[in-house]
Design a protein around this motif. Structure first.
Motif, PDB file in Angstrom:
ATOM      1  N   GLU A   7       2.129  24.196 -33.864  1.00 34.49           N
ATOM      2  CA  GLU A   7       1.841  22.979 -33.107  1.00 34.49           C
ATOM      3  C   GLU A   7       2.538  21.800 -33.772  1.00 34.49           C
ATOM      4  O   GLU A   7       2.283  21.502 -34.946  1.00 34.49           O
ATOM      5  N   LYS A   8       3.411  21.150 -33.048  1.00 36.99           N
ATOM      6  CA  LYS A   8       4.079  19.967 -33.570  1.00 36.99           C
ATOM      7  C   LYS A   8       3.220  18.752 -33.274  1.00 36.99           C
ATOM      8  O   LYS A   8       3.009  18.384 -32.117  1.00 36.99           O
ATOM      9  N   VAL A   9       2.704  18.140 -34.318  1.00 36.23           N
ATOM     10  CA  VAL A   9       1.836  16.978 -34.176  1.00 36.23           C
ATOM     11  C   VAL A   9       2.701  15.719 -34.147  1.00 36.23           C
ATOM     12  O   VAL A   9       3.411  15.429 -35.110  1.00 36.23           O
ATOM     13  N   SER A  15       1.754   4.474 -35.206  1.00 35.47           N
ATOM     14  CA  SER A  15       0.768   5.042 -36.121  1.00 35.47           C
ATOM     15  C   SER A  15       1.388   6.179 -36.930  1.00 35.47           C
ATOM     16  O   SER A  15       2.356   6.811 -36.492  1.00 35.47           O
ATOM     17  N   SER A  16       0.822   6.429 -38.116  1.00 32.08           N
ATOM     18  CA  SER A  16       1.304   7.506 -38.981  1.00 32.08           C
ATOM     19  C   SER A  16       0.506   8.785 -38.807  1.00 32.08           C
ATOM     20  O   SER A  16       0.820   9.801 -39.430  1.00 32.08           O
ATOM     21  N   PHE A  17      -0.530   8.753 -37.971  1.00 29.93           N
ATOM     22  CA  PHE A  17      -1.341   9.940 -37.732  1.00 29.93           C
ATOM     23  C   PHE A  17      -1.892   9.889 -36.309  1.00 29.93           C
ATOM     24  O   PHE A  17      -1.730   8.908 -35.601  1.00 29.93           O
ATOM     25  N   LYS A  18      -2.536  10.984 -35.909  1.00 30.01           N
ATOM     26  CA  LYS A  18      -2.958  11.129 -34.517  1.00 30.01           C
ATOM     27  C   LYS A  18      -4.481  11.202 -34.413  1.00 30.01           C
ATOM     28  O   LYS A  18      -5.123  11.919 -35.177  1.00 30.01           O
ATOM     29  N   VAL A  19      -5.041  10.485 -33.459  1.00 28.13           N
ATOM     30  CA  VAL A  19      -6.474  10.514 -33.163  1.00 28.13           C
ATOM     31  C   VAL A  19      -6.638  10.690 -31.656  1.00 28.13           C
ATOM     32  O   VAL A  19      -5.996   9.969 -30.887  1.00 28.13           O
ATOM     33  N   PHE A  20      -7.458  11.651 -31.247  1.00 27.40           N
ATOM     34  CA  PHE A  20      -7.674  11.774 -29.807  1.00 27.40           C
ATOM     35  C   PHE A  20      -9.061  12.324 -29.495  1.00 27.40           C
ATOM     36  O   PHE A  20      -9.721  12.940 -30.340  1.00 27.40           O
ATOM     37  N   PRO A  37       1.155  21.867 -40.224  1.00 29.84           N
ATOM     38  CA  PRO A  37       1.115  21.438 -41.627  1.00 29.84           C
ATOM     39  C   PRO A  37       0.205  20.239 -41.886  1.00 29.84           C
ATOM     40  O   PRO A  37      -0.057  19.906 -43.036  1.00 29.84           O
ATOM     41  N   GLU A  38      -0.272  19.589 -40.836  1.00 29.87           N
ATOM     42  CA  GLU A  38      -1.163  18.437 -41.017  1.00 29.87           C
ATOM     43  C   GLU A  38      -2.600  18.878 -41.298  1.00 29.87           C
ATOM     44  O   GLU A  38      -3.027  19.950 -40.879  1.00 29.87           O
ATOM     45  N   GLN A  92      -5.569  14.178 -36.907  1.00 34.07           N
ATOM     46  CA  GLN A  92      -4.543  14.996 -37.563  1.00 34.07           C
ATOM     47  C   GLN A  92      -3.670  14.075 -38.401  1.00 34.07           C
ATOM     48  O   GLN A  92      -3.099  13.119 -37.882  1.00 34.07           O
ATOM     49  N   PHE A  93      -3.560  14.370 -39.697  1.00 30.04           N
ATOM     50  CA  PHE A  93      -2.858  13.454 -40.591  1.00 30.04           C
ATOM     51  C   PHE A  93      -2.160  14.206 -41.720  1.00 30.04           C
ATOM     52  O   PHE A  93      -2.507  15.346 -42.056  1.00 30.04           O
ATOM     53  N   ASN A  94      -1.179  13.554 -42.317  1.00 35.30           N
ATOM     54  CA  ASN A  94      -0.431  14.101 -43.443  1.00 35.30           C
ATOM     55  C   ASN A  94      -1.165  13.756 -44.744  1.00 35.30           C
ATOM     56  O   ASN A  94      -1.185  12.612 -45.165  1.00 35.30           O
ATOM     57  N   GLY A  95      -1.750  14.749 -45.367  1.00 32.84           N
ATOM     58  CA  GLY A  95      -2.530  14.496 -46.573  1.00 32.84           C
ATOM     59  C   GLY A  95      -1.696  14.284 -47.818  1.00 32.84           C
ATOM     60  O   GLY A  95      -2.184  13.727 -48.804  1.00 32.84           O
ATOM     61  N   ALA A  96      -0.431  14.700 -47.794  1.00 31.04           N
ATOM     62  CA  ALA A  96       0.413  14.552 -48.985  1.00 31.04           C
ATOM     63  C   ALA A  96       0.569  13.090 -49.366  1.00 31.04           C
ATOM     64  O   ALA A  96       0.559  12.740 -50.554  1.00 31.04           O
ATOM     65  N   ASP A  97       0.696  12.218 -48.367  1.00 36.44           N
ATOM     66  CA  ASP A  97       0.852  10.789 -48.651  1.00 36.44           C
ATOM     67  C   ASP A  97      -0.412  10.213 -49.290  1.00 36.44           C
ATOM     68  O   ASP A  97      -0.343   9.362 -50.189  1.00 36.44           O
ATOM     69  N   ILE A  98      -1.567  10.667 -48.826  1.00 34.30           N
ATOM     70  CA  ILE A  98      -2.827  10.172 -49.381  1.00 34.30           C
ATOM     71  C   ILE A  98      -3.013  10.685 -50.808  1.00 34.30           C
ATOM     72  O   ILE A  98      -3.474   9.943 -51.689  1.00 34.30           O
ATOM     73  N   LYS A  99      -2.646  11.947 -51.049  1.00 43.22           N
ATOM     74  CA  LYS A  99      -2.723  12.482 -52.416  1.00 43.22           C
ATOM     75  C   LYS A  99      -1.828  11.682 -53.353  1.00 43.22           C
ATOM     76  O   LYS A  99      -2.191  11.412 -54.498  1.00 43.22           O
TER      77      LYS A  99
END
Length: 294
Positions: A7-9, A15-20, A37-38, A92-99
C-alpha cells in the motif's frame, strides 16, 4: 492467488502524514491483505471482532486501539468485524523522523521507546483507549500544523498507558542503516517468493557476488536471506489458511515450498504451530468469517 499487496501511503500536499475517517462497510483499499513501511494507528470507537495481523489472529471487544510498526502485513480492519456499524479512524506516519527527533529533544524519549515496541504491534485494552481515541477523532478537522502537534500528543498518551504486544512479525525488519540496495532486495522477495529463488539469482540481479550479497544482507537485516524468504512465505501461507479453503498441500506449493514436510517444519518454526492446527484453531474454534479470496 492474492499476495500481500504493497500500500502506497500518500499524505495530503500540505501534510507529512495521513489521517482519515471511514464508515464504509468495506474499506476502499483494494488489497485487504497488505503492508506498508509507515506506522499505523487504528481506532475503532465501538464493536467487537478479530484482528488479522501478521501470523496472529486476536480478539477485541468494546472497540479497539492499535499501533502497528512498519511492514507488518494485516487485513483491513473491517475484515473480521462482528458488530453491525463499522467505523474507523486511521493515522499513517513515518516513524523514522520522530525517532530521529529524540536525538535532539529528550522529551521524545518515551515516544521513541513506544515506536520500538510497536515493531510487533501494540493494543490498548483498557478504557484509556477511548480517551486516546477521542483525541484521534478530533484530528480529522484540524489544520495540518494542529494535526502534527496532536499526533505527538496522541503518541505521548499512548506511551503512558498499559499496552500489550500483538506479537506480529514484520515481512522484513530493516535496520536503521537500510540502503536503497536493501529495498531492492526486499522488492525481489515480495515479487518472487513463490519461485525457487536463490541467493545467487538475487546477487546477480543487484550486481553483487553471492558471498558479498550474503554478508551484506545479514549485516543490514540481522537475518539470512533464507530466513527472510521463509518468513515471507509463511506469512502468505497464514493468509491463505484463513482466507481460503485451499488444501494445505496446495498452499505450501503456492507459497514456494517444494515439499509438504518442509513447509510443515518451517511453518512450525516461525508460527509455533502446525498449519492444520493454525487453520482449525482460528477458523473453526474462533468461527472466523471473512470473505474468500477470488
Amino acid at each position: 492467488m492474492r499476495k500481500a499487496a504493497f500500500e502506497k501511503v500518500v499524505p495530503p500536499k500540505d501534510s507529512s502524514f495521513k489521517v482519515f475517517h471511514c464508515k464504509a462497510s468495506f474499506a476502499s483499499f483494494e488489497g485487504r491483505w497488505h503492508f506498508h513501511p509507515e506506522y499505523e494507528i487504528v481506532y475503532l470507537p465501538s464493536g467487537r471482532g478479530k484482528r488479522f495481523i501478521g501470523t496472529r489472529i486476536s480478539r477485541f471487544e468494546d472497540g479497539d486501539l492499535i499501533l502497528l510498526g512498519p511492514n507488518i502485513p494485516h487485513n483491513c480492519f473491517n475484515v473480521g468485524f462482528e458488530s453491525e456499524e463499522y467505523e474507523e479512524y486511521v493515522i499513517q506516519f513515518n516513524g523514522a523522523d520522530i525517532k530521529e527527533m529524540s536525538k535532539y529533544f529528550k522529551e521524545f524519549g518515551d515516544i521513541e521507546h513506544l515506536l520500538i515496541q510497536a515493531n510487533t504491534g501494540l493494543t490498548v485494552n483498557s478504557d484509556k483507549k477511548h480517551e486516546i481515541g477521542a483525541l484521534i477523532k478530533e484530528m480529522v478537522d484540524l489544520s495540518p500544523i494542529e494535526k502534527l502537534l496532536r499526533l505527538f500528543h496522541v503518541l505521548h498518551q499512548f506511551a503512558q498507558v498499559t499496552y500489550q504486544s500483538l506479537d506480529a512479525r514484520q515481512y522484513l525488519a530493516l535496520s536503521v542503516t537500510t540502503t536503497e540496495r536493501v529495498k531492492d532486495i526486499y522488492k525481489i522477495i515480495q515479487e518472487q517468493y513463490q519461485t525457487n529463488i536463490s541467493t545467487r539469482q538475487v546477487a546477480n540481479e543487484i550486481g553483487m557476488t553471492e558471498s558479498s550479497f550474503c554478508r551484506f544482507f545479514l549485516k543490514n537485516t540481522g537475518k539470512t536471506f533464507k530466513q527472510a524468504l521463509t518468513e515471507v512465505r509463511v506469512q502468505n501461507a497464514c493468509n491463505l489458511l484463513v482466507n481460503t479453503d485451499n488444501t494445505i498441500s496446495n498452499i505450501a506449493f503456492d507459497c514456494g515450498f517444494n515439499s509438504l514436510s518442509l513447509f510443515n517444519r518451517l511453518f512450525k518454526r516461525v508460527v509455533d504451530d502446525t498449519p492444520n492446527s493454525y487453520r482449525q484453531k482460528y477458523v473453526n474454534h474462533l468461527q472466523v468469517s471473512i470473505p474468500k479470496i477470488a
